[in-house]
Design a protein around this motif. Structure first.
Motif, PDB file in Angstrom:
ATOM      1  N   UNK A 199       0.610  -1.329   0.108  1.00  0.00           N
ATOM      2  CA  UNK A 199       0.213   0.098  -0.086  1.00  0.00           C
ATOM      3  C   UNK A 199       0.666   1.258   0.055  1.00  0.00           C
ATOM      4  N   UNK A 200       2.173   1.208  -0.214  1.00  0.00           N
ATOM      5  CA  UNK A 200       3.226   2.452  -0.278  1.00  0.00           C
ATOM      6  C   UNK A 200       3.222   2.812  -1.627  1.00  0.00           C
ATOM      7  N   UNK A 201       3.031   4.228  -1.756  1.00  0.00           N
ATOM      8  CA  UNK A 201       3.293   4.841  -3.087  1.00  0.00           C
ATOM      9  C   UNK A 201       3.972   6.104  -3.159  1.00  0.00           C
ATOM     10  N   UNK A 202       5.271   6.058  -4.166  1.00  0.00           N
ATOM     11  CA  UNK A 202       5.837   7.288  -4.090  1.00  0.00           C
ATOM     12  C   UNK A 202       5.634   8.190  -5.405  1.00  0.00           C
ATOM     13  N   UNK A 203       5.482   9.440  -5.150  1.00  0.00           N
ATOM     14  CA  UNK A 203       5.025  10.443  -6.393  1.00  0.00           C
ATOM     15  C   UNK A 203       5.769  11.485  -6.303  1.00  0.00           C
ATOM     16  N   UNK A 204       6.360  11.907  -7.631  1.00  0.00           N
ATOM     17  CA  UNK A 204       7.177  13.081  -7.559  1.00  0.00           C
ATOM     18  C   UNK A 204       6.353  14.006  -8.771  1.00  0.00           C
ATOM     19  N   UNK A 205       6.416  15.315  -8.305  1.00  0.00           N
ATOM     20  CA  UNK A 205       5.579  16.271  -9.386  1.00  0.00           C
ATOM     21  C   UNK A 205       6.280  17.352  -9.568  1.00  0.00           C
ATOM     22  N   UNK A 206       6.270  17.936 -10.723  1.00  0.00           N
ATOM     23  CA  UNK A 206       7.045  19.118 -11.211  1.00  0.00           C
ATOM     24  C   UNK A 206       6.059  20.138 -11.911  1.00  0.00           C
ATOM     25  N   UNK A 207       6.133  21.317 -11.718  1.00  0.00           N
ATOM     26  CA  UNK A 207       5.442  22.404 -12.267  1.00  0.00           C
ATOM     27  C   UNK A 207       6.279  23.557 -12.728  1.00  0.00           C
ATOM     28  N   UNK A 208       6.199  23.946 -14.207  1.00  0.00           N
ATOM     29  CA  UNK A 208       6.981  24.890 -14.683  1.00  0.00           C
ATOM     30  C   UNK A 208       5.883  25.771 -15.188  1.00  0.00           C
ATOM     31  N   UNK A 209       5.875  26.978 -14.803  1.00  0.00           N
ATOM     32  CA  UNK A 209       4.709  27.915 -15.007  1.00  0.00           C
ATOM     33  C   UNK A 209       5.454  29.352 -15.274  1.00  0.00           C
ATOM     34  N   UNK A 210       4.426  30.225 -15.945  1.00  0.00           N
ATOM     35  CA  UNK A 210       4.908  31.549 -16.264  1.00  0.00           C
ATOM     36  C   UNK A 210       3.629  32.343 -16.414  1.00  0.00           C
ATOM     37  N   UNK A 211       3.559  33.500 -15.846  1.00  0.00           N
ATOM     38  CA  UNK A 211       2.510  34.339 -15.919  1.00  0.00           C
ATOM     39  C   UNK A 211       3.017  35.669 -16.137  1.00  0.00           C
ATOM     40  N   UNK A 212       2.129  36.223 -16.961  1.00  0.00           N
ATOM     41  CA  UNK A 212       2.301  37.814 -17.384  1.00  0.00           C
ATOM     42  C   UNK A 212       1.089  38.649 -17.341  1.00  0.00           C
ATOM     43  N   UNK A 213       1.282  39.782 -16.946  1.00  0.00           N
ATOM     44  CA  UNK A 213       0.025  40.834 -16.980  1.00  0.00           C
ATOM     45  C   UNK A 213       0.856  42.177 -16.762  1.00  0.00           C
ATOM     46  N   UNK A 214      -0.218  43.135 -17.284  1.00  0.00           N
ATOM     47  CA  UNK A 214       0.294  44.544 -17.056  1.00  0.00           C
ATOM     48  C   UNK A 214      -0.193  45.262 -16.331  1.00  0.00           C
ATOM     49  N   UNK A 215      -1.055  44.682 -15.256  1.00  0.00           N
ATOM     50  CA  UNK A 215      -1.608  45.391 -14.157  1.00  0.00           C
ATOM     51  C   UNK A 215      -1.950  44.336 -12.965  1.00  0.00           C
ATOM     52  N   UNK A 216      -0.895  44.169 -12.154  1.00  0.00           N
ATOM     53  CA  UNK A 216      -1.197  43.031 -11.106  1.00  0.00           C
ATOM     54  C   UNK A 216      -2.081  43.394  -9.913  1.00  0.00           C
ATOM     55  N   UNK A 217      -2.108  44.716  -9.863  1.00  0.00           N
ATOM     56  CA  UNK A 217      -3.079  45.295  -8.628  1.00  0.00           C
ATOM     57  C   UNK A 217      -3.805  46.231  -9.089  1.00  0.00           C
ATOM     58  N   UNK A 218      -5.245  46.187  -9.022  1.00  0.00           N
ATOM     59  CA  UNK A 218      -6.266  47.197  -9.527  1.00  0.00           C
ATOM     60  C   UNK A 218      -6.029  48.451  -8.814  1.00  0.00           C
ATOM     61  N   UNK A 219      -5.461  48.266  -7.264  1.00  0.00           N
ATOM     62  CA  UNK A 219      -5.468  49.508  -6.504  1.00  0.00           C
ATOM     63  C   UNK A 219      -4.179  50.352  -6.485  1.00  0.00           C
TER      64      UNK A 219
END
Length: 134
Positions: A108-128
């Motif tokens: 009943x033992x399981x090993x898991x490896x996870x990796x995420x490569x992400x990229x976010x762009x915006x031109x107005x992160x905060x409206x205030x």
């Protein structure tokens, strides 16, 4: 979107893509910012000061970098501080590649490896905030 493949030994490989696109997002913009790319401006009030000649022609970039004069002299609407405009013109996008590998062991033992490569762009992160609109 996710694709999974099971290999020998019950090993499971999962590869996924996540994406998001936002348009017409809310932002505040300061209409009284120093114009982008301003190089030389005529400001008679600064004639003869550091960065300006006797006629008041000033090297805007040099003055702003060195902080020798306040930005209000180079704003489109002199005599006013910030002039806020509310707009629905901001954009954003996010893209990510997600990979995971799961390997089961006995009892009943399981090993898991996870990796995420992400990229976010915006031109107005905060409206205030009205900075960074350029």
């Amino acid at each position: 979107m996710t694709v999974e493949h099971q290999f020998a030994g019950s090993n499971l490989l999962s590869v996924g893509y996540v994406g998001n696109l936002g348009r017409h997002l809310f932002r505040e913009r300061d209409m009284n910012q120093v114009p982008l790319g301003a190089t030389t401006m005529n400001v008679p009030a600064l004639a003869g000061t550091t960065g300006c000649d006797a006629s008041g022609n000033c090297d805007v970039q040099n003055i702003l970098i060195n902080g020798t004069q306040p930005t209000i002299f180079f704003s489109p609407y002199r005599g006013y501080d910030s002039i806020t405009s509310f707009e629905n013109t901001a954009i954003s996008n996010y893209n990510a590649l997600q990979v995971s590998l799961r390997h089961p062991f006995g009892h009943g033992l399981t090993a898991q490896v996870a990796y995420t490569y992400s990229h976010g762009l915006d031109d107005s992160s905060n409206s205030s905030t009205s900075t960074g609109s350029d």
